[in-house]
Enzyme design. Structure first.
Site, PDB file in Angstrom:
ATOM      1  N   ASP A  37       0.847  -1.196   0.000  1.00 14.94           N
ATOM      2  CA  ASP A  37       0.000   0.000   0.000  1.00 14.94           C
ATOM      3  C   ASP A  37       0.881   1.244   0.000  1.00 14.94           C
ATOM      4  O   ASP A  37       1.866   1.322   0.741  1.00 14.94           O
ATOM      5  CB  ASP A  37      -0.924  -0.004   1.231  1.00 14.94           C
ATOM      6  CG  ASP A  37      -2.085   0.959   1.074  1.00 14.94           C
ATOM      7  OD1 ASP A  37      -3.243   0.501   1.070  1.00 14.94           O
ATOM      8  OD2 ASP A  37      -1.835   2.185   0.959  1.00 14.94           O
ATOM      9  N   ALA A  86      -5.998  -1.878  -4.635  1.00 15.92           N
ATOM     10  CA  ALA A  86      -5.441  -0.515  -4.652  1.00 15.92           C
ATOM     11  C   ALA A  86      -6.009   0.288  -5.809  1.00 15.92           C
ATOM     12  O   ALA A  86      -5.994  -0.151  -6.954  1.00 15.92           O
ATOM     13  CB  ALA A  86      -3.920  -0.581  -4.758  1.00 15.92           C
ATOM     14  N   ASP A 139     -19.478  -1.582  -9.669  1.00 12.35           N
ATOM     15  CA  ASP A 139     -20.661  -1.578 -10.546  1.00 12.35           C
ATOM     16  C   ASP A 139     -20.721  -0.321 -11.408  1.00 12.35           C
ATOM     17  O   ASP A 139     -21.489  -0.259 -12.369  1.00 12.35           O
ATOM     18  CB  ASP A 139     -21.944  -1.712  -9.715  1.00 12.35           C
ATOM     19  CG  ASP A 139     -22.151  -0.600  -8.698  1.00 12.35           C
ATOM     20  OD1 ASP A 139     -21.266   0.272  -8.556  1.00 12.35           O
ATOM     21  OD2 ASP A 139     -23.207  -0.594  -8.035  1.00 12.35           O
ATOM     22  N   LYS A 168     -11.673   2.565 -13.971  1.00 14.87           N
ATOM     23  CA  LYS A 168     -11.917   1.193 -13.497  1.00 14.87           C
ATOM     24  C   LYS A 168     -12.316   0.291 -14.675  1.00 14.87           C
ATOM     25  O   LYS A 168     -11.907  -0.871 -14.753  1.00 14.87           O
ATOM     26  CB  LYS A 168     -13.003   1.166 -12.419  1.00 14.87           C
ATOM     27  CG  LYS A 168     -12.619   1.790 -11.088  1.00 14.87           C
ATOM     28  CD  LYS A 168     -11.484   1.098 -10.350  1.00 14.87           C
ATOM     29  CE  LYS A 168     -11.851  -0.270  -9.814  1.00 14.87           C
ATOM     30  NZ  LYS A 168     -10.758  -0.826  -8.952  1.00 14.87           N
ATOM     31  N   GLY A 298     -22.577  15.003 -14.008  1.00 12.72           N
ATOM     32  CA  GLY A 298     -22.695  13.651 -14.582  1.00 12.72           C
ATOM     33  C   GLY A 298     -23.181  12.605 -13.587  1.00 12.72           C
ATOM     34  O   GLY A 298     -22.961  11.405 -13.795  1.00 12.72           O
ATOM     35  N   HIS A 299     -23.855  13.045 -12.539  1.00 14.98           N
ATOM     36  CA  HIS A 299     -24.253  12.169 -11.424  1.00 14.98           C
ATOM     37  C   HIS A 299     -25.132  10.997 -11.904  1.00 14.98           C
ATOM     38  O   HIS A 299     -26.248  11.213 -12.387  1.00 14.98           O
ATOM     39  CB  HIS A 299     -25.037  13.016 -10.420  1.00 14.98           C
ATOM     40  CG  HIS A 299     -25.188  12.406  -9.072  1.00 14.98           C
ATOM     41  ND1 HIS A 299     -25.764  13.080  -8.025  1.00 14.98           N
ATOM     42  CD2 HIS A 299     -24.839  11.193  -8.586  1.00 14.98           C
ATOM     43  CE1 HIS A 299     -25.772  12.317  -6.948  1.00 14.98           C
ATOM     44  NE2 HIS A 299     -25.219  11.149  -7.269  1.00 14.98           N
TER      45      HIS A 299
HETATM   46  P1  NAD Z   1      -9.873   3.389  -0.541  1.00 13.69           P
HETATM   47  O1  NAD Z   1      -9.737   4.675  -1.307  1.00 13.69           O
HETATM   48  O2  NAD Z   1     -10.441   3.431   0.824  1.00 13.69           O
HETATM   49  O3  NAD Z   1      -8.451   2.666  -0.435  1.00 13.69           O
HETATM   50  C1  NAD Z   1      -7.555   2.588  -1.491  1.00 13.69           C
HETATM   51  C2  NAD Z   1      -6.222   2.094  -0.944  1.00 13.69           C
HETATM   52  O4  NAD Z   1      -5.311   1.966  -2.054  1.00 13.69           O
HETATM   53  C3  NAD Z   1      -5.565   3.045   0.047  1.00 13.69           C
HETATM   54  O5  NAD Z   1      -5.061   2.333   1.152  1.00 13.69           O
HETATM   55  C4  NAD Z   1      -4.435   3.683  -0.748  1.00 13.69           C
HETATM   56  O6  NAD Z   1      -3.334   4.072   0.052  1.00 13.69           O
HETATM   57  C5  NAD Z   1      -4.070   2.550  -1.691  1.00 13.69           C
HETATM   58  N1  NAD Z   1      -3.406   3.027  -2.918  1.00 13.69           N
HETATM   59  C6  NAD Z   1      -3.819   4.039  -3.732  1.00 13.69           C
HETATM   60  N2  NAD Z   1      -2.928   4.190  -4.734  1.00 13.69           N
HETATM   61  C7  NAD Z   1      -1.973   3.237  -4.569  1.00 13.69           C
HETATM   62  C8  NAD Z   1      -0.802   2.879  -5.285  1.00 13.69           C
HETATM   63  N3  NAD Z   1      -0.432   3.551  -6.401  1.00 13.69           N
HETATM   64  N4  NAD Z   1      -0.048   1.834  -4.845  1.00 13.69           N
HETATM   65  C9  NAD Z   1      -0.421   1.165  -3.711  1.00 13.69           C
HETATM   66  N5  NAD Z   1      -1.501   1.471  -2.988  1.00 13.69           N
HETATM   67  C10 NAD Z   1      -2.269   2.497  -3.407  1.00 13.69           C
HETATM   68  O7  NAD Z   1     -10.706   2.434  -1.494  1.00 13.69           O
HETATM   69  P2  NAD Z   1     -11.851   1.373  -1.134  1.00 13.69           P
HETATM   70  O8  NAD Z   1     -13.135   2.080  -1.009  1.00 13.69           O
HETATM   71  O9  NAD Z   1     -11.365   0.517  -0.032  1.00 13.69           O
HETATM   72  O10 NAD Z   1     -11.896   0.539  -2.505  1.00 13.69           O
HETATM   73  C11 NAD Z   1     -11.001  -0.545  -2.719  1.00 13.69           C
HETATM   74  C12 NAD Z   1     -11.245  -1.125  -4.096  1.00 13.69           C
HETATM   75  O11 NAD Z   1     -12.596  -1.578  -4.194  1.00 13.69           O
HETATM   76  C13 NAD Z   1     -11.048  -0.139  -5.241  1.00 13.69           C
HETATM   77  O12 NAD Z   1     -10.455  -0.822  -6.315  1.00 13.69           O
HETATM   78  C14 NAD Z   1     -12.461   0.308  -5.591  1.00 13.69           C
HETATM   79  O13 NAD Z   1     -12.561   0.680  -6.953  1.00 13.69           O
HETATM   80  C15 NAD Z   1     -13.234  -0.970  -5.318  1.00 13.69           C
HETATM   81  N6  NAD Z   1     -14.641  -0.782  -4.924  1.00 13.69           N
HETATM   82  C16 NAD Z   1     -14.975   0.077  -3.924  1.00 13.69           C
HETATM   83  C17 NAD Z   1     -16.317   0.182  -3.531  1.00 13.69           C
HETATM   84  C18 NAD Z   1     -16.741   1.099  -2.409  1.00 13.69           C
HETATM   85  O14 NAD Z   1     -17.943   1.291  -2.196  1.00 13.69           O
HETATM   86  N7  NAD Z   1     -15.826   1.702  -1.647  1.00 13.69           N
HETATM   87  C19 NAD Z   1     -17.298  -0.554  -4.192  1.00 13.69           C
HETATM   88  C20 NAD Z   1     -16.914  -1.406  -5.245  1.00 13.69           C
HETATM   89  C21 NAD Z   1     -15.579  -1.520  -5.586  1.00 13.69           C
HETATM   90  O1  DAU Z   2     -20.943   1.838  -6.601  1.00 13.08           O
HETATM   91  C1  DAU Z   2     -19.677   1.523  -6.131  1.00 13.08           C
HETATM   92  C2  DAU Z   2     -18.912   2.806  -5.859  1.00 13.08           C
HETATM   93  O2  DAU Z   2     -19.499   3.393  -4.710  1.00 13.08           O
HETATM   94  C3  DAU Z   2     -17.421   2.577  -5.653  1.00 13.08           C
HETATM   95  O3  DAU Z   2     -16.859   2.068  -6.835  1.00 13.08           O
HETATM   96  C4  DAU Z   2     -16.732   3.901  -5.287  1.00 13.08           C
HETATM   97  O4  DAU Z   2     -15.362   3.665  -4.999  1.00 13.08           O
HETATM   98  C5  DAU Z   2     -17.418   4.451  -4.050  1.00 13.08           C
HETATM   99  O5  DAU Z   2     -16.850   5.709  -3.714  1.00 13.08           O
HETATM  100  C6  DAU Z   2     -18.922   4.602  -4.291  1.00 13.08           C
HETATM  101  O6  DAU Z   2     -19.192   5.641  -5.273  1.00 13.08           O
HETATM  102  P1  DAU Z   2     -20.371   6.688  -5.068  1.00 13.08           P
HETATM  103  O7  DAU Z   2     -20.089   7.894  -5.880  1.00 13.08           O
HETATM  104  O8  DAU Z   2     -21.695   6.051  -5.231  1.00 13.08           O
HETATM  105  O9  DAU Z   2     -20.169   6.980  -3.487  1.00 13.08           O
HETATM  106  P2  DAU Z   2     -20.220   8.328  -2.613  1.00 13.08           P
HETATM  107  O10 DAU Z   2     -20.184   7.912  -1.184  1.00 13.08           O
HETATM  108  O11 DAU Z   2     -19.243   9.356  -3.064  1.00 13.08           O
HETATM  109  O12 DAU Z   2     -21.670   8.881  -2.937  1.00 13.08           O
HETATM  110  C7  DAU Z   2     -22.838   8.088  -2.713  1.00 13.08           C
HETATM  111  C8  DAU Z   2     -24.030   8.888  -3.198  1.00 13.08           C
HETATM  112  O13 DAU Z   2     -24.215  10.037  -2.342  1.00 13.08           O
HETATM  113  C9  DAU Z   2     -23.865   9.473  -4.589  1.00 13.08           C
HETATM  114  O14 DAU Z   2     -25.112   9.430  -5.259  1.00 13.08           O
HETATM  115  C10 DAU Z   2     -23.441  10.920  -4.362  1.00 13.08           C
HETATM  116  C11 DAU Z   2     -24.126  11.282  -3.056  1.00 13.08           C
HETATM  117  N1  DAU Z   2     -23.400  12.240  -2.190  1.00 13.08           N
HETATM  118  C12 DAU Z   2     -22.105  12.013  -1.880  1.00 13.08           C
HETATM  119  C13 DAU Z   2     -21.392  12.865  -1.085  1.00 13.08           C
HETATM  120  C14 DAU Z   2     -19.940  12.632  -0.751  1.00 13.08           C
HETATM  121  C15 DAU Z   2     -24.087  13.341  -1.658  1.00 13.08           C
HETATM  122  O15 DAU Z   2     -25.281  13.537  -1.911  1.00 13.08           O
HETATM  123  N2  DAU Z   2     -23.393  14.190  -0.864  1.00 13.08           N
HETATM  124  C16 DAU Z   2     -22.061  14.021  -0.560  1.00 13.08           C
HETATM  125  O16 DAU Z   2     -21.486  14.881   0.176  1.00 13.08           O
END
Ligand code: NAD
Ligand code: DAU
Length: 362
Positions: A37, A86, A139, A168, A298-299
């Site tokens: 990481d 990552a 997704d 992605k 683009g939401h």
């Molecule tokens: P996050 O942003 O919380 O964590 C990302 C991690 O990757 C961090 O620890 C960061 O330090 C590390 N990182 C970033 N750039 C790096 C690099 N160049 N080399 C090594 N490490 C690096 O992300 P998350 O929410 O835990 O998501 C993890 C994975 O799951 C991502 O690939 C994301 O696209 C996917 N994902 C997330 C969600 C979600 O809702 N959070 C949903 C579906 C898929």
């Molecule tokens: O669907 C999977 C994705 O979910 C992951 O791939 C992404 O890494 C993860 O960040 C998440 O994306 P979203 O854009 O859906 O998540 P976020 O928490 O940023 O926003 C969730 C919803 O809430 C989205 O419709 C935008 C809205 N939002 C978000 C923030 C930060 C608000 O209304 N206000 C806010 O301040």
């Protein structure tokens, strides 16, 4: 040459899902994890403090784009699998600063695949067969659904709308190509929105919990009618494990919580939970903190996941209902003052200022 070991190489294991997965793996599977990481703003070693002193967790501070480092780690630890988390993961950041997403998500994944292939070619035939590269994706690559559209399935065409989703999608295409062209045993998973412990408070749920606790405005984009499907992070970890252990190479699996909610409903429920768990007479009802602000460009309107394939083929389904998971999550954040103080560093404050200063109240 030494044989393949039981070790797993995890990338991004100090982030939200990665750290939950590393803890899950060490506690329930018990074999060693090498955790690569870079510790960007989203990576936090404190997420892994329950593993302090545990020799099964080997942390390596480094970049997935550093091909030499990745190659040397593979040859040194000879893992049986790579679980690649990552990434740059926040959509709003990708709108303001897309370059970092191309670098990490596209070039970083390419470096991981290329080094994995080089290593995999050194393995014996039976080890080659057993090795796995699990590419963790989202997704969001499928674009946006109308309110009455069928949920995303594994054959839905890709139509990414944000720079994050596009990066992605590009990485998914490379992962797929390494299976088809070179035979690298790649698996892919595309998951909906995760929530739970250790999520960085730039994302909707933790941001709203902390703002509600502190009596700050709750910035809902647009009119709050956008729909997301929510999955508790532990359930994502168990799904990834199912894909790793039972998935068919070359296949992708959609993962979701069967819990579609409008953003406004999620924020209102958080307000009610914080009122219940931390009542504050001087603030009154937290719902009145809700502020509708300028929408995300683009939401995407709606995400929904058809989970039938992973349910049928890998016998996986989510264990926790959304209301139960949200209550646990709110309670977790309310008890983590020190963790919260540390993650909300100067860099965090700069981001909040940058993202929300331009969003006028509506
Ligand atoms: P996050 O942003 O919380 O964590 C990302 C991690 O990757 C961090 O620890 C960061 O330090 C590390 N990182 C970033 N750039 C790096 C690099 N160049 N080399 C090594 N490490 C690096 O992300 P998350 O929410 O835990 O998501 C993890 C994975 O799951 C991502 O690939 C994301 O696209 C996917 N994902 C997330 C969600 C979600 O809702 N959070 C949903 C579906 C898929
Ligand atoms: O669907 C999977 C994705 O979910 C992951 O791939 C992404 O890494 C993860 O960040 C998440 O994306 P979203 O854009 O859906 O998540 P976020 O928490 O940023 O926003 C969730 C919803 O809430 C989205 O419709 C935008 C809205 N939002 C978000 C923030 C930060 C608000 O209304 N206000 C806010 O301040």
């Amino acid at each position: 040459m030494a044989n393949m070991t039981n070790t797993v190489l995890v990338t991004g294991g100090a982030g939200f899902i990665g750290s939950n997965f590393v803890m899950h793996w060490v506690k329930s599977v018990g074999s060693a994890v090498v955790n690569l990481d870079l510790l960007t703003y989203a990576g936090n070693p404190e997420n892994l403090e329950t593993l302090e002193g545990d020799s099964r967790h080997i942390f390596v501070h480094g970049d997935i784009c550093d091909a030499e480092l990745v190659g040397s780690l593979l040859l040194k630890h000879r893992p049986k699998a790579i679980v690649h988390f990552a990434a740059e993961s926040h959509v709003d950041r990708s709108i303001l600063e897309p370059g970092a997403f191309v670098r990490t998500n596209v070039l970083g994944t390419f470096a991981m695949l290329q080094q994995a292939k080089q290593y995999w070619l050194t393995l014996h035939a039976d080890e080659k067969h057993a090795f796995r590269f699990l590419h963790v994706s989202t997704d969001e690559v499928y674009g946006s659904l109308g309110l009455d559209d069928a949920a995303f399935s594994e054959v839905t065409a890709y139509a990414p709308n944000s720079p994050y989703a596009a990066s992605k999608a590009a990485s998914d295409h490379f992962a797929r190509a390494y299976f088809h062209t070179y035979g690298l045993p790649v698996l892919m998973s595309n998951c909906s929105n995760n929530y739970g412990p250790y999520q960085f408070p730039e994302k909707l749920i933790p941001l709203m919990i902390l703002n509600a606790l502190e009596g700050k405005p709750l910035p809902v984009y647009g009119d709050g009618s956008n729909v997301r499907d929510w999955l508790y992070v532990e359930d994502h970890c168990s799904a990834i494990r199912a894909v790793l252990e039972r998935g068919v190479v070359g296949e992708s699996y959609n993962i979701g919580g069967n819990s579609e909610r409008k953003n406004l409903d999620v924020v209102q429920t958080i307000c009610d939970l914080v009122d219940e768990l931390r009542p504050d007479a001087s603030l009154g009802k937290r719902r009145k903190l809700i502020t509708f602000v300028t929408d995300r460009p683009g939401h995407d309107l709606r995400y929904a996941i058809d989970t039938r394939k992973i349910n049928r083929e890998l016998d996986w389904k989510p264990a926790l209902a959304f209301n139960e998971g949200l209550r646990k999550t709110v309670a977790w954040y309310l008890e983590r003052a020190a963790w919260i103080k540390n993650v909300r560093s100067g860099a965090y404050r700069d981001w909040i200022q940058k993202n929300y200063q331009e969003r006028a109240s509506k």
